[in-house]
Design a protein around this motif. Structure first.
Motif, PDB file in Angstrom:
ATOM      1  N   UNK A  40       1.639   4.017  -6.509  1.00 21.35           N
ATOM      2  CA  UNK A  40       2.291   3.306  -7.614  1.00 21.35           C
ATOM      3  C   UNK A  40       3.363   2.366  -7.065  1.00 21.35           C
ATOM      4  N   UNK A  41       4.179   2.875  -6.155  1.00 20.69           N
ATOM      5  CA  UNK A  41       5.265   2.067  -5.594  1.00 20.69           C
ATOM      6  C   UNK A  41       4.726   0.873  -4.809  1.00 20.69           C
ATOM      7  N   UNK A  42       3.693   1.104  -4.005  1.00 20.37           N
ATOM      8  CA  UNK A  42       3.118   0.008  -3.228  1.00 20.37           C
ATOM      9  C   UNK A  42       2.511  -1.045  -4.157  1.00 20.37           C
ATOM     10  N   UNK A  47       3.130  -6.304  -6.853  1.00 13.07           N
ATOM     11  CA  UNK A  47       2.934  -6.961  -8.142  1.00 13.07           C
ATOM     12  C   UNK A  47       1.591  -6.653  -8.772  1.00 13.07           C
ATOM     13  N   UNK A  48       1.030  -5.501  -8.456  1.00 17.95           N
ATOM     14  CA  UNK A  48      -0.283  -5.109  -8.977  1.00 17.95           C
ATOM     15  C   UNK A  48      -0.088  -4.069 -10.069  1.00 17.95           C
ATOM     16  N   UNK A  49      -0.592  -4.364 -11.255  1.00 17.39           N
ATOM     17  CA  UNK A  49      -0.547  -3.420 -12.361  1.00 17.39           C
ATOM     18  C   UNK A  49      -1.926  -2.850 -12.630  1.00 17.39           C
ATOM     19  N   UNK A  64      -7.425  -1.650  -5.656  1.00 19.89           N
ATOM     20  CA  UNK A  64      -6.207  -0.819  -5.681  1.00 19.89           C
ATOM     21  C   UNK A  64      -5.855  -0.421  -7.111  1.00 19.89           C
ATOM     22  N   UNK A  65      -5.930  -1.362  -8.036  1.00 17.25           N
ATOM     23  CA  UNK A  65      -5.604  -1.062  -9.430  1.00 17.25           C
ATOM     24  C   UNK A  65      -6.594  -0.057 -10.019  1.00 17.25           C
ATOM     25  N   UNK A  66      -7.870  -0.236  -9.728  1.00 14.66           N
ATOM     26  CA  UNK A  66      -8.878   0.704 -10.222  1.00 14.66           C
ATOM     27  C   UNK A  66      -8.705   2.089  -9.622  1.00 14.66           C
ATOM     28  N   UNK A 104      -2.474  -1.406   1.785  1.00 12.52           N
ATOM     29  CA  UNK A 104      -3.077  -2.616   2.351  1.00 12.52           C
ATOM     30  C   UNK A 104      -2.643  -3.850   1.568  1.00 12.52           C
ATOM     31  N   UNK A 105      -2.653  -3.739   0.256  1.00 10.41           N
ATOM     32  CA  UNK A 105      -2.243  -4.869  -0.584  1.00 10.41           C
ATOM     33  C   UNK A 105      -0.748  -5.135  -0.406  1.00 10.41           C
TER      34      UNK A 105
END
Length: 181
Positions: A40-42, A47-49, A64-66, A104-105
């Protein structure tokens, strides 16, 4: 041994197995929640929700979001089911893999932000990958979440991943309270 003695001995063994399974569940759950908090923090850092999740992800952000969404569902199922060390360890493994994807993101975004954060982000990514690998080893093969040495190694790797994520600026500031104890 009489029938009653055998029954009592069997019940004691079953009670010990349940207690052992519950202890292993707690161990795996702590690691899984820590990895989820790192993910969640990464994602926040990058900036990924969760709204970036796609049915068929086409890029690392969508993956990552999925994965973050699936990890949340997996953690909810973990608390609703009976203790099962193999399944609980797989949940911790999957959540650690999610944290590695998110790292990674975040590392890519952090490196793009400033040269100063490149080293810290790279270290956090390496630690996230190592934590994911250690969780996979603890969950896999004949261990099936029960091997104390492999679980201890996975716990150490998770604590290191938390520490490096904090050093990279992914934790704390963002309101995520993953502990490294």
């Amino acid at each position: 041994m009489s029938g009653r003695e055998e029954t009592a001995a069997g019940e004691e063994t079953a009670a010990g197995a349940v207690t052992g399974a519950e202890a292993l569940r707690q161990l795996h759950a702590v690691r899984a929640h820590s990895a989820y908090d790192r993910a969640v923090a990464a994602c926040r850092y990058a900036g990924v929700g969760e709204d970036a999740a796609e049915a068929v992800p086409r890029d690392p952000v969508g993956r990552a979001a999925g994965a973050l969404r699936l990890s949340a569902q997996s953690l909810a199922a973990l608390t609703a089911s009976a203790p099962d060390p193999a399944a609980d360890a797989r949940c911790a493994r999957n959540t650690a893999a999610t944290a590695a994807l998110a790292a990674q993101v975040a590392a890519a975004r952090g490196s793009a932000r400033s040269t100063d954060s490149t080293t810290a982000c790279a270290a956090a990514l390496r630690a996230a990958l190592a934590a994911s690998q250690a969780a996979a080893v603890a969950a896999g093969g004949g261990a099936q979440g029960r091997n104390a040495a492999l679980n201890a190694a996975a716990d150490r790797a998770e604590r290191h991943a938390v520490a490096t994520a904090r050093a990279a600026g992914w934790l704390g500031v963002l309101g995520v309270s993953t502990t490294d104890g």
